[in-house]
Design an enzyme around this catalytic site. Structure first.
Site, short mmCIF file in Angstrom:
data_model
loop_
_atom_site.label_atom_id
_atom_site.label_comp_id
_atom_site.label_asym_id
_atom_site.label_seq_id
_atom_site.Cartn_x
_atom_site.Cartn_y
_atom_site.Cartn_z
N CYS A 137 2.90 68.19 43.95
CA CYS A 137 2.85 69.65 43.80
C CYS A 137 4.03 70.19 43.01
CB CYS A 137 2.79 70.33 45.18
SG CYS A 137 4.37 70.36 46.05
N ASN A 192 21.49 55.70 62.76
CA ASN A 192 21.51 55.31 61.35
C ASN A 192 20.12 55.41 60.72
OD1 ASN A 192 24.11 54.76 61.99
ND2 ASN A 192 23.87 52.54 62.05
N VAL A 193 20.11 55.61 59.41
CA VAL A 193 18.84 55.76 58.70
C VAL A 193 18.69 54.65 57.66
CG1 VAL A 193 18.77 58.27 59.07
CG2 VAL A 193 19.87 57.39 57.01
N ASP A 194 19.48 53.55 57.84
CA ASP A 194 19.52 52.51 56.81
C ASP A 194 18.50 51.37 57.02
OD1 ASP A 194 20.70 51.00 58.92
OD2 ASP A 194 22.73 51.44 58.23
N CYS A 220 7.41 66.21 51.60
CA CYS A 220 7.41 67.48 50.87
C CYS A 220 7.43 68.61 51.89
CB CYS A 220 6.17 67.59 49.99
SG CYS A 220 6.07 69.19 49.15
N SER A 234 31.26 57.70 66.54
CA SER A 234 32.41 58.54 66.91
C SER A 234 32.04 59.50 68.04
CB SER A 234 32.92 59.31 65.70
OG SER A 234 31.91 60.22 65.27
N HIS A 280 17.74 59.83 64.16
CA HIS A 280 17.93 60.74 63.01
C HIS A 280 16.94 60.45 61.88
CE1 HIS A 280 22.34 61.75 64.33
NE2 HIS A 280 21.44 62.44 65.00
P1 OAD Z 1 30.91 58.35 62.30
O1 OAD Z 1 31.25 58.12 60.88
O2 OAD Z 1 31.15 59.70 62.86
O3 OAD Z 1 31.68 57.31 63.23
C1 OAD Z 1 31.71 55.95 62.94
C2 OAD Z 1 32.42 55.24 64.07
O4 OAD Z 1 32.37 53.85 63.80
C3 OAD Z 1 33.90 55.60 64.24
O5 OAD Z 1 34.18 55.88 65.60
C4 OAD Z 1 34.64 54.34 63.78
O6 OAD Z 1 35.86 54.11 64.52
C5 OAD Z 1 33.63 53.27 64.09
N1 OAD Z 1 33.73 52.06 63.23
C6 OAD Z 1 34.19 51.93 61.96
N2 OAD Z 1 34.07 50.66 61.54
C7 OAD Z 1 33.51 49.97 62.57
C8 OAD Z 1 33.13 48.60 62.75
N3 OAD Z 1 33.28 47.68 61.80
N4 OAD Z 1 32.59 48.26 63.95
C9 OAD Z 1 32.42 49.16 64.93
N5 OAD Z 1 32.75 50.46 64.81
C10 OAD Z 1 33.29 50.86 63.65
O7 OAD Z 1 29.36 57.92 62.47
P2 OAD Z 1 28.31 58.36 63.59
O8 OAD Z 1 28.96 58.47 64.91
O9 OAD Z 1 27.15 57.45 63.45
O10 OAD Z 1 24.23 62.60 61.23
O11 OAD Z 1 27.90 59.78 63.08
C11 OAD Z 1 26.91 60.47 63.77
C12 OAD Z 1 26.14 61.33 62.83
O12 OAD Z 1 27.02 62.14 62.05
C13 OAD Z 1 25.37 60.58 61.77
O13 OAD Z 1 24.13 60.08 62.21
C14 OAD Z 1 25.17 61.62 60.71
C15 OAD Z 1 26.58 62.13 60.68
O14 OAD Z 1 26.80 63.36 60.19
C16 OAD Z 1 23.56 63.40 60.41
O15 OAD Z 1 23.68 63.33 59.21
C17 OAD Z 1 22.64 64.33 61.12
#
Ligand code: OAD
Length: 254
Positions: free
Chosen positions: A154, A106-108, A131, A193, A123
């Site tokens: 710039c 996460n980037v938050d 820039c 996921s 990430h």
């Molecule tokens: P995803 O959106 O792919 O997956 C989120 C996961 O969280 C899913 O498996 C959901 O079932 C689960 N979920 C939802 N609500 C939840 C809760 N309350 N508690 C626990 N789990 C819950 O997100 P990421 O796996 O983080 O990268 O995605 C990976 C990367 O894909 C991100 O960092 C971003 C994205 O594209 C870039 O942008 C490079």
């Protein structure tokens, strides 16, 4: 009668208590309860914005103004969000010496806001803008107040210092994450996921090094039936709170 998931929670807490030396790998799901939607699934960011059009470095270089349409929405969500009980529970586990670090996709910035000290931002983050022409860096908050899209002195449009598809993982984060993944005795995989490489390979690295893998996710993922030893099928807020409490004060009736 005890709910069947109670046994899993007890087992997870006992594992954490006995082994300690844990690392958490987190994804967008951990921030859902803070009001930040995940990327995939119903109401996910990628339902609204096609990642090929909005989340690749190629798309940014071609049309940064368009990509800032999505980035602005993300940055606004981040600025309103506060850590939830899952972020806070992990910070508490670190304070108590159970958790050694958090590797987050996460980037938050919510892990740091919750008080976690050792956070590896796999990430990057949205705190800083960069820039791509003269490599100047600026704090996001200041620059974004000046207008969207934010511009460098710039004149070029700035990019948040986060990883878009097609960009490499920051070298130090990659190295540190690999070391942590190999050193830990327990890996908590929370709210991801596990579909994006190389982050999704981290659990495999830990597993091969002998760690117990505990997955926390209301849904199944590709990890559930492959590397996960325990799957706590719960929201992160509930699951981390229960685990943290159970580690601290084991229920004597168990
Ligand atoms: P995803 O959106 O792919 O997956 C989120 C996961 O969280 C899913 O498996 C959901 O079932 C689960 N979920 C939802 N609500 C939840 C809760 N309350 N508690 C626990 N789990 C819950 O997100 P990421 O796996 O983080 O990268 O995605 C990976 C990367 O894909 C991100 O960092 C971003 C994205 O594209 C870039 O942008 C490079």
């Amino acid at each position: 009668m005890a709910h069947p998931t109670d046994r899993l929670f007890r087992e997870a807490a006992e594992t954490l208590r006995a082994r300690g030396n844990a690392v958490a790998l987190t994804g967008a799901g951990i921030s859902v309860e803070s009001g930040i939607p995940a990327f995939r699934g119903i109401q996910g960011m990628w339902e609204k914005y096609d990642p090929m059009e909005y989340a690749t470095i190629g798309a940014f270089l071609q049309d940064p103004e368009k990509v800032w349409g999505m980035l602005k929405e993300m940055v606004d969500l981040f600025s309103r969000a506060v850590p939830n009980s899952a972020h806070l529970g992990l910070a508490e586990m670190e304070r108590r010496g159970v958790l050694r670090s958090v590797i987050t996709q996460n980037v938050d910035g919510l892990h740091q806001a919750a008080g976690s000290r050792r956070v590896i931002e796999f990430h990057g983050n949205a705190e800083e803008l960069i820039c791509l022409s003269c490599w100047n860096r600026y704090p996001s908050r200041v620059k974004i107040r000046e207008g969207i899209p934010p511009r460098c002195a710039c004149g070029k449009i700035l990019k948040p210092n986060l990883v878009l598809f097609g960009e490499p993982i920051p070298w130090d984060a990659q190295e540190e994450a690999e070391t942590e993944a190999k050193r830990c005795s327990v890996l908590l995989v929370i709210g991801t996921s596990a579909q994006v490489a190389p982050a999704c390979d981290i659990p495999l690295l830990s597993k091969r090094s002998g760690a117990v893998i505990i997955e926390i996710n209301p849904e199944e993922t590709p990890l559930t039936k492959s590397v996960a030893d325990l799957h706590l099928r719960e929201k992160a807020g509930v699951a981390v709170t229960l685990l943290e409490r159970e580690i601290r004060t084991p229920d004597p009736s168990h």
